[in-house]
Motif scaffolding. Structure first.
Motif, PDB file in Angstrom:
ATOM      1  N   ARG A  16       0.907  -1.376   0.093  1.00 31.10           N
ATOM      2  CA  ARG A  16      -0.046  -0.316   0.031  1.00 31.10           C
ATOM      3  C   ARG A  16       0.822   1.138   0.486  1.00 31.10           C
ATOM      4  NH1 ARG A  16      -3.644  -2.081   2.709  1.00 31.10           N
ATOM      5  NH2 ARG A  16      -2.322  -1.365   4.951  1.00 31.10           N
ATOM      6  N   SER A  25      -4.105   3.579  -7.866  1.00 29.69           N
ATOM      7  CA  SER A  25      -4.930   3.594  -7.603  1.00 29.69           C
ATOM      8  C   SER A  25      -4.728   2.038  -7.425  1.00 29.69           C
ATOM      9  CB  SER A  25      -6.866   3.872  -8.245  1.00 29.69           C
ATOM     10  OG  SER A  25      -5.961   3.316  -9.798  1.00 29.69           O
ATOM     11  N   GLN A  26      -5.717   1.632  -7.293  1.00 30.48           N
ATOM     12  CA  GLN A  26      -5.388  -0.003  -7.076  1.00 30.48           C
ATOM     13  C   GLN A  26      -5.129  -1.094  -8.109  1.00 30.48           C
ATOM     14  OE1 GLN A  26      -7.427  -2.193  -4.213  1.00 30.48           O
ATOM     15  NE2 GLN A  26      -6.785  -1.789  -2.463  1.00 30.48           N
ATOM     16  N   ARG A  37      -7.250  -6.900 -10.482  1.00 34.33           N
ATOM     17  CA  ARG A  37      -7.607  -5.782  -9.425  1.00 34.33           C
ATOM     18  C   ARG A  37      -8.139  -6.788  -7.967  1.00 34.33           C
ATOM     19  NH1 ARG A  37     -10.565  -3.630  -5.480  1.00 34.33           N
ATOM     20  NH2 ARG A  37     -12.141  -4.428  -7.122  1.00 34.33           N
ATOM     21  N   SER A  38      -8.777  -8.165  -8.393  1.00 36.29           N
ATOM     22  CA  SER A  38      -9.376  -8.206  -7.279  1.00 36.29           C
ATOM     23  C   SER A  38      -7.930  -9.295  -6.417  1.00 36.29           C
ATOM     24  CB  SER A  38     -10.557  -8.911  -7.671  1.00 36.29           C
ATOM     25  OG  SER A  38     -10.118 -10.274  -8.450  1.00 36.29           O
ATOM     26  N   TYR A  40      -4.714  -8.286  -6.916  1.00 37.67           N
ATOM     27  CA  TYR A  40      -4.017  -7.526  -5.988  1.00 37.67           C
ATOM     28  C   TYR A  40      -4.967  -7.025  -4.762  1.00 37.67           C
ATOM     29  CZ  TYR A  40      -1.359  -3.211  -4.779  1.00 37.67           C
ATOM     30  OH  TYR A  40      -1.219  -2.541  -3.891  1.00 37.67           O
ATOM     31  N   SER A  41      -6.143  -6.624  -4.414  1.00 35.48           N
ATOM     32  CA  SER A  41      -6.814  -6.223  -3.888  1.00 35.48           C
ATOM     33  C   SER A  41      -6.531  -6.823  -2.463  1.00 35.48           C
ATOM     34  CB  SER A  41      -8.429  -5.705  -3.495  1.00 35.48           C
ATOM     35  OG  SER A  41      -8.919  -5.525  -2.757  1.00 35.48           O
ATOM     36  N   GLU A  44      -3.327  -6.313  -0.777  1.00 37.15           N
ATOM     37  CA  GLU A  44      -2.883  -5.372  -0.137  1.00 37.15           C
ATOM     38  C   GLU A  44      -4.014  -5.110   1.691  1.00 37.15           C
ATOM     39  OE1 GLU A  44      -4.431  -0.445  -1.192  1.00 37.15           O
ATOM     40  OE2 GLU A  44      -2.387  -1.856  -2.439  1.00 37.15           O
ATOM     41  N   ALA A  45      -5.184  -5.578   0.966  1.00 34.56           N
ATOM     42  CA  ALA A  45      -6.011  -6.410   2.663  1.00 34.56           C
ATOM     43  C   ALA A  45      -5.428  -7.023   3.509  1.00 34.56           C
ATOM     44  CB  ALA A  45      -7.172  -6.948   1.811  1.00 34.56           C
TER      45      ALA A  45
END
Length: 95
Positions: A16, A25-26, A37-38, A40-41, A44-45
């Motif tokens: 992050r 952005s992500q 993106r999902s 990567y999200s 990062e979560a």
């Protein structure tokens, strides 16, 4: 009800930090590393571990070392990134 564990929160915080440093952005960051993106999200979560293939792509694309991403060892970062990492605002610990 117990709070959800984030077993990879340390890796997530470094990802992050780097993404925000670049002003992406992500979705933009994920696109640059050719990842959904999902996925990567989730990295990062902090709920899913960064995959080795993802880490290698980040290293090739942005120059982040695997030691930094996985262990937080900043010695292998390029000097400009290392200085930015060392100068970042620190989160206040709840200890």
């Amino acid at each position: 009800m117990p709070t959800e564990e984030k077993p990879f929160a340390d890796i997530a915080a470094r990802l992050r930090w780097h993404r925000e440093l670049l002003g992406l952005s992500q979705a933009e960051y994920a696109e640059r590393i050719n990842t959904k993106r999902s996925a990567y999200s989730l990295w990062e979560a902090g709920s899913h571990r960064l995959s080795l293939n993802g880490a290698l792509t980040i290293r090739r694309t942005f120059g982040l070392s695997l030691d930094f991403m996985y262990e937080g060892i900043d010695d292998a970062l390029p000097m400009t990134l290392r200085n930015a990492w060392l100068d970042r605002p620190r989160e206040i610990s709840s200890k």
